[in-house]
Design an enzyme around this catalytic site. Structure first.
Site, PDB file in Angstrom:
ATOM      1  N   LYS A 166       0.638  -1.287   0.314  1.00  0.00           N
ATOM      2  CA  LYS A 166       0.180  -0.231  -0.039  1.00  0.00           C
ATOM      3  C   LYS A 166       0.614   1.602   0.332  1.00  0.00           C
ATOM      4  CE  LYS A 166      -4.072  -2.450   2.377  1.00  0.00           C
ATOM      5  NZ  LYS A 166      -4.380  -2.102   3.436  1.00  0.00           N
ATOM      6  N   GLN A 187      -4.407  -0.880   9.718  1.00  0.00           N
ATOM      7  CA  GLN A 187      -4.727  -2.277   8.984  1.00  0.00           C
ATOM      8  C   GLN A 187      -4.772  -3.469  10.285  1.00  0.00           C
ATOM      9  OE1 GLN A 187      -3.554  -3.476   5.961  1.00  0.00           O
ATOM     10  NE2 GLN A 187      -4.169  -5.379   6.062  1.00  0.00           N
ATOM     11  N   ASP A 246     -10.798   3.414   4.465  1.00  0.00           N
ATOM     12  CA  ASP A 246     -11.626   2.662   4.651  1.00  0.00           C
ATOM     13  C   ASP A 246     -12.482   2.035   4.657  1.00  0.00           C
ATOM     14  OD1 ASP A 246      -9.272   0.329   3.774  1.00  0.00           O
ATOM     15  OD2 ASP A 246      -8.639   0.496   6.140  1.00  0.00           O
TER      16      ASP A 246
HETATM   17  N1  GUN Z   1      -7.238  -6.353   6.812  1.00  0.00           N
HETATM   18  C1  GUN Z   1      -7.108  -7.141   5.494  1.00  0.00           C
HETATM   19  N2  GUN Z   1      -7.807  -6.254   4.133  1.00  0.00           N
HETATM   20  C2  GUN Z   1      -7.946  -4.862   4.951  1.00  0.00           C
HETATM   21  C3  GUN Z   1      -8.425  -3.773   4.747  1.00  0.00           C
HETATM   22  O1  GUN Z   1      -9.140  -3.595   3.410  1.00  0.00           O
HETATM   23  N3  GUN Z   1      -8.492  -3.091   5.652  1.00  0.00           N
HETATM   24  C4  GUN Z   1      -8.283  -3.184   6.167  1.00  0.00           C
HETATM   25  N4  GUN Z   1      -8.062  -1.366   7.190  1.00  0.00           N
HETATM   26  N5  GUN Z   1      -6.826  -3.717   6.625  1.00  0.00           N
HETATM   27  C5  GUN Z   1      -7.572  -5.263   5.584  1.00  0.00           C
END
Ligand code: GUN
Length: 293
Positions: free
Chosen positions: A53, A97, A120
């Protein structure tokens, strides 16, 4: 393979290229969007995702600042960091995350993120706005999956969609987006009785359960669009490490009309949508300032 391959990596590249141009144009006004990423603990998959990311953000000109915290951190310490980022005028988006360690109440932490910085789309305000059609930030993976479906078929009104998986991150928002697009939606999950027959009804199947190769060829309606959200690390019988999805790709591709690969399907689109959300958050927060000159 009879199915068309839905190339998420290629679409993500195109979206990122387009976004880069917009980010460069914004930079002329002195605004560089910034994403604050919070990573707690040492889960290897989470570290890999966060690295991807951050790298993608920088490649389009978005600033990514990582905050790595020990797995023993208290909830209060994490909430203090979220509060600091909420008040930081240079931070446009906050990503925490998941998963978080056991001692931390995930709901409480996600609720603490300012809704305007919630790239998110997990905050209850954004969830509520999305579900009621009032706007709201859309979670990245379902948004990416919708983009991929659209490459195959622009109008999905009236189609039967089955979502396998009921997480807040993917399954539930995915079902809601398909419903808003006019599909008749069934939400199934790993405990659903008669899952193969339910899946076989679907013109569109989205699978997000984290079970390697759960969905077999005989579960799929001929010609269906198959979106595989699963990313499972497996070791094959000859000791080879591989990433596989929740769909048995080789056999499913013989029956489906179009299918996403793993890797190179939904994964890159999740990241592309995160960057889009971060850019939109920056525009939303700083647009007024820019217009005022
Ligand atoms: N863990 C797995 N998928 C995601 C996501 O799309 N966003 C976040 N913040 N954590 C994750």
């Amino acid at each position: 393979m009879a199915a068309a391959l839905i190339d998420g990596a290629a679409l993500a590249r195109r979206l990122n290229d387009e976004l880069k141009v917009k980010v460069e144009a914004l930079a002329v006004s002195g605004v560089v969007p910034r994403l604050g990423v919070i990573l707690v603990g040492d889960d290897p998959a989470s570290h890999t995702y966060v690295r991807s990311k951050s790298r993608a953000a920088r490649s389009v000109g978005i600033d990514s600042v990582e905050h790595r915290l020990d797995s023993s951190i208290s909830e209060a310490e994490l909430l203090a960091l979220v509060d600091q980022l909420n008040h930081d005028p240079d931070t446009d988006g906050i990503l925490i995350q998941l998963p978080l360690p056991r001692q931390i109440d995930v709901t409480k932490v996600l609720r603490a993120v300012h809704p305007a910085k919630d790239v998110d789309g997990f905050h209850p305000t954004n969830v509520g706005e999305r579900v009621t059609g009032a706007g709201g930030i859309i979670p990245c993976t379902p948004m990416g999956a919708m983009f991929l479906i659209e490459t195959v078929r622009s109008n999905i009104e009236g189609l039967d969609a089955v979502v396998i998986g009921m997480s807040n991150i993917v399954g539930k928002p995915m079902a809601d987006l398909l419903l808003s697009a006019g599909c008749t939606v069934t939400v199934a999950h790993i405990k659903t009785v008669g899952l193969p027959a339910i899946c076989k009804r679907a013109d569109i199947v989205v699978v997000a359960v984290g079970k390697p190769r759960l969905v077999r060829a005989e579960w799929i309606k001929p010609g269906a669009i198959v979106i595989d959200v699963g990313i499972n690390r497996i070791v094959t019988s000859d000791g080879e490490k591989r990433l596989v999805g929740d769909v048995a790709f080789e056999e499913a591709a013989v029956v489906a009309g179009a299918i996403t690969p793993v890797p190179g399907g939904v994964g890159p689109m999740t990241i592309a949508c995160l960057l889009l959300n971060t850019f939109q958050a920056a525009l939303g927060r700083r647009g007024a300032e820019l217009r005022a000159g």
